[in-house]
Design an enzyme around this catalytic site. Structure first.
Site, PDB file in Angstrom:
ATOM      1  N   CYS A   1       1.757   2.806  11.904  1.00 47.43           N
ATOM      2  CA  CYS A   1       2.721   2.465  10.857  1.00 47.43           C
ATOM      3  C   CYS A   1       2.973   3.724  10.032  1.00 47.43           C
ATOM      4  O   CYS A   1       2.256   4.715  10.171  1.00 47.43           O
ATOM      5  CB  CYS A   1       2.212   1.317   9.983  1.00 47.43           C
ATOM      6  SG  CYS A   1       0.774   1.720   8.970  1.00 47.43           S
TER       7      CYS A   1
ATOM      8  N   HIS B   1       0.841  -1.198   0.000  1.00 48.84           N
ATOM      9  CA  HIS B   1       0.000   0.000   0.000  1.00 48.84           C
ATOM     10  C   HIS B   1       0.874   1.246   0.000  1.00 48.84           C
ATOM     11  O   HIS B   1       2.049   1.208   0.368  1.00 48.84           O
ATOM     12  CB  HIS B   1      -0.940   0.019   1.215  1.00 48.84           C
ATOM     13  CG  HIS B   1      -0.248  -0.165   2.528  1.00 48.84           C
ATOM     14  ND1 HIS B   1       0.108  -1.408   3.005  1.00 48.84           N
ATOM     15  CD2 HIS B   1       0.160   0.719   3.468  1.00 48.84           C
ATOM     16  CE1 HIS B   1       0.695  -1.283   4.180  1.00 48.84           C
ATOM     17  NE2 HIS B   1       0.749  -0.003   4.480  1.00 48.84           N
TER      18      HIS B   1
END
Length: 686
Positions: A193, A66
């Site tokens: 993250c 991603h």
């Protein structure tokens, strides 16, 4: 919000090659072909950069590469069910791959939706239905059904569900403290993250399921891109232990001071949630377990399990200091350059006296230009005076959080007093940070804990780091700095040209990666030592800036002027944008080209950068600005030769990359070669 996926973004039972780079590239191409991204190569480069930070493979045969990318026009999910599984992480093959692509300016509702999709991957029935789907339309329907069936409105699903997630058995906030569940253990967690789209929320859900299996209360704060709702202070106070499953710094970590802590990379929160919950429960029962100190930085072996090596941490600390220092240098250098432009180079001789003894209604003999030039010199010099203290202060901050700032700034100021320059600032910042880190690991009585971060740690860490500089280290460092300055001043002829070529090679090697950063940091940290009498640091800055401008300009020249037919239409479009990016000293414009053909592009950019750097040093070009390219022309001495150097580097790189593409043929199979972008290449020059 059903437009996140369409049949054209689904690939079923296909063989996309043996390497994960080929799978990501194929899915990025699907997103671009659907009109949802402007450049497949740029999207791939951003997704690959994220993949290099940490593999996105998950247990159960899944992977979720991603990225947030400026190439993405519309938030999208591309899905591949592979006929031949591909290894996305060591020992973990994936046959279901989900590429999540979000614009770098994505709206909150789209980010929340993407996060909800990532959370759905933790549900076995959702994954099983995707594995058995017969057509792309069926896959689209399953995804849209998961979104439509979410318990909360799509725009709020990810942040609201994750920010205050609890296990099914968790008590309500209104439950009395001595209720029947008083014997239950309680764990709080923070997950985060770098992109904050997928792993953040998946780790939160995996830990929630594990806590439910263990029979403990669980509350989590997801610090993701779709929003974060801080944990209730009462919930934190009642917790027995805390889990930090993060790849970035935890915001406001001092809230958890005194709690037993387990800190791991966010992916371990997904892969090993049961082990982490058990580890946290064990820490809660162990009086010697690591705890979050008053300063906020976790301590002990458990806290740093799975963290980066000392070398990686040292690099992060130093680059943090440099990044916070750059605004002081940029502001101060440009203001001083404006002062010279208005009042001439002699304006600095008595600027302080002019400012103190004159005003707009009482101009000095040189008139308005002398007065304004003197004012600018004073302001710019004040900004530049913060260079070394800011460098030291934010190195210490990166090491020890807020308690390290004051000792670091003090140590940096002492380095200035000792004429130890930026080397003294580096050493002082590391000493201050180390002292603050060590003091933060102490476990003082509760009545003293509140004084630690604001009084005790700054006091003792300042005495230690600054005292060590003054008593022992300062004089040797000052001598070393004087020697370095004399050496730079002595560089003429071949030696100066060689230094410029070396700096150019470094700037062109990895387009913003570690080698590039070393050359840039060397130039920026030396700017404060530059003066009319000592222009060597300014020359180095000019060589570094010119060399850093060459890669995007060289690729723009090659793809839009020299050999248009050798580049794809998206590459030619990117080449048009690369002209402006290169002129602005932003090397991102070359990254899509490097991602597609790293060996030829990187080799060519190194030669072109070396050419520009060598010419700059040979011609004595100077720059008092650390960034800005041709748009800070007023801060560049011998601007004509600066342009000549950039033009020469651009031409050399353009012709070389075309020659390599024409005569250095690729092998038939090249998936991994095309993906091997150098570490950090998807970042700007700075």
């Amino acid at each position: 919000m059903s437009d996140i996926i369409e049949p054209g973004l689904v690939v079923l039972d296909a063989d996309l090659g043996p390497e994960k780079s080929g799978v990501i590239k194929a899915l990025a191409a699907r997103v671009a072909e659907s009109g949802r991204a402007t450049d497949a190569e740029a999207l791939f480069a951003d997704a690959w950069k994220r993949e290099e930070q940490a593999p996105t493979g998950l247990p159960g045969g899944m992977a979720i590469p991603h990225a947030k990318s400026p190439a993405v026009k519309q938030a999208s999910l591309a899905v591949a069910r592979l006929a031949r599984p591909v290894e996305f992480d060591e020992g973990e093959d994936a046959d279901l791959v989900f590429l999540i692509a979000a614009p770098d300016t994505a709206a909150q509702d789209h980010l929340a939706l993407l996060s909800t999709l990532a959370r759905s991957l933790m549900k076995e029935d959702f994954v099983a239905s995707l594995r058995s789907a017969a057509t792309p339309d069926e896959v689209v329907g399953i995804v849209q059904g998961a979104l439509a069936g979410d318990d909360e409105p799509a725009a709020d699903a990810a942040p609201a569900a994750a920010a205050a997630a609890t296990t099914a058995a968790a008590p309500t906030d209104a439950a009395p403290a001595d209720a029947g569940a008083s014997d239950r253990r309680s764990i709080v967690a923070v997950t985060a993250c770098p992109t904050g789209i997928a792993h953040t929320y998946m780790a939160a859900d995996a830990l929630a399921a594990a806590a439910g299996r263990a029979g403990v209360d669980y509350h989590v704060e997801t610090q993701g891109s779709s929003g974060a709702k801080p944990l209730d202070p009462a919930v934190i106070a009642a917790a027995d232990a805390v889990i930090f499953a993060v790849d970035v710094d935890v915001r406001d970590k001092a809230r958890f001071a005194g709690k037993p802590v387990v800190q791991v990379p966010v992916k371990r929160g997904i892969d090993e949630p049961d082990a982490l919950v058990a580890q946290a429960l064990a820490a809660a029962s162990d009086p010697n377990a690591p705890r979050v100190p008053a300063g906020g930085a976790p301590t002990g072996a458990t806290a740093v399990a799975g963290s980066a090596s000392f070398g990686a941490n040292l690099k992060r600390w130093l680059l943090t200091g440099v990044s916070y220092m750059i605004p002081f240098v940029a502001a101060g250098g440009l203001i001083i350059a404006l002062a010279f432009l208005i009042g001439g180079y002699e304006i600095g001789d008595n600027a302080g006296e002019v400012v103190l003894n004159n005003a707009l209604w009482n101009l000095p003999p040189g008139g308005l230009s002398e007065y304004l030039g003197s004012v600018l010199i004073v302001i710019g010099s004040a900004s530049m005076a913060f260079l070394v203290p800011a460098l030291a202060g934010y190195i210490a901050y990166a090491m020890a959080d807020r308690p390290g700032i004051a000792p670091g700034f003090v140590a940096g100021s002492v380095a200035l007093v000792l004429n130890a320059g930026f080397l003294g600032g580096l050493v002082g910042g590391l000493l201050a940070g180390a002292a603050a880190m060590w003091l933060g690991r102490l476990r003082p009585p509760r009545w003293l804990a509140g004084l630690m971060p604001v009084v005790i740690i700054p006091l003792l860490a300042s005495l230690f780091s600054s005292g060590l500089l003054l008593l022992i280290l300062g004089a040797p460092i000052a001598t070393l700095m004087a020697g370095l300055t004399d050496w730079l001043n002595s560089l003429t002829g071949v030696s100066a040209i060689a230094l410029g070529a070396i700096l150019g090679l470094m700037m062109g090697f990895d387009l913003g990666g570690p080698v590039n950063k070393v050359a840039y940091a060397f130039a920026v940290t030396g700017l404060a030592a530059g003066s009319v009498e000592n222009q060597a640091p300014w020359m180095i800055m000019a060589a570094v800036m010119a060399a850093g401008m060459v890669p995007p300009l060289g690729m723009a020249f090659a793809s839009t002027v020299l050999a248009r037919n050798m580049f794809t239409e998206p590459e030619r479009e990117n080449g048009v944008a690369a002209w402006l990016l290169g002129l602005s000293f932003i090397s991102e414009g070359a990254i899509p080209f490097a991602a597609a053909d790293p060996l030829r592009v990187i080799a060519s950019s190194m030669v072109g950068g070396a050419t520009a750097g060598a010419i700059c040093m040979a011609a004595g070009v100077t720059s008092q600005a650390p960034h800005g390219g041709i748009f800070v022309f007023f801060a560049i001495g011998n601007f004509g030769m600066f342009l000549v150097a950039i033009l020469a580097g651009t031409i050399v790189m353009g012709f070389l990359v075309v020659a390599l593409k024409r005569w250095a043929r690729r092998a038939p199979v090249e998936v991994e070669e095309r993906a091997a972008v150098p570490a950090g290449a998807a970042t700007a020059t700075v």
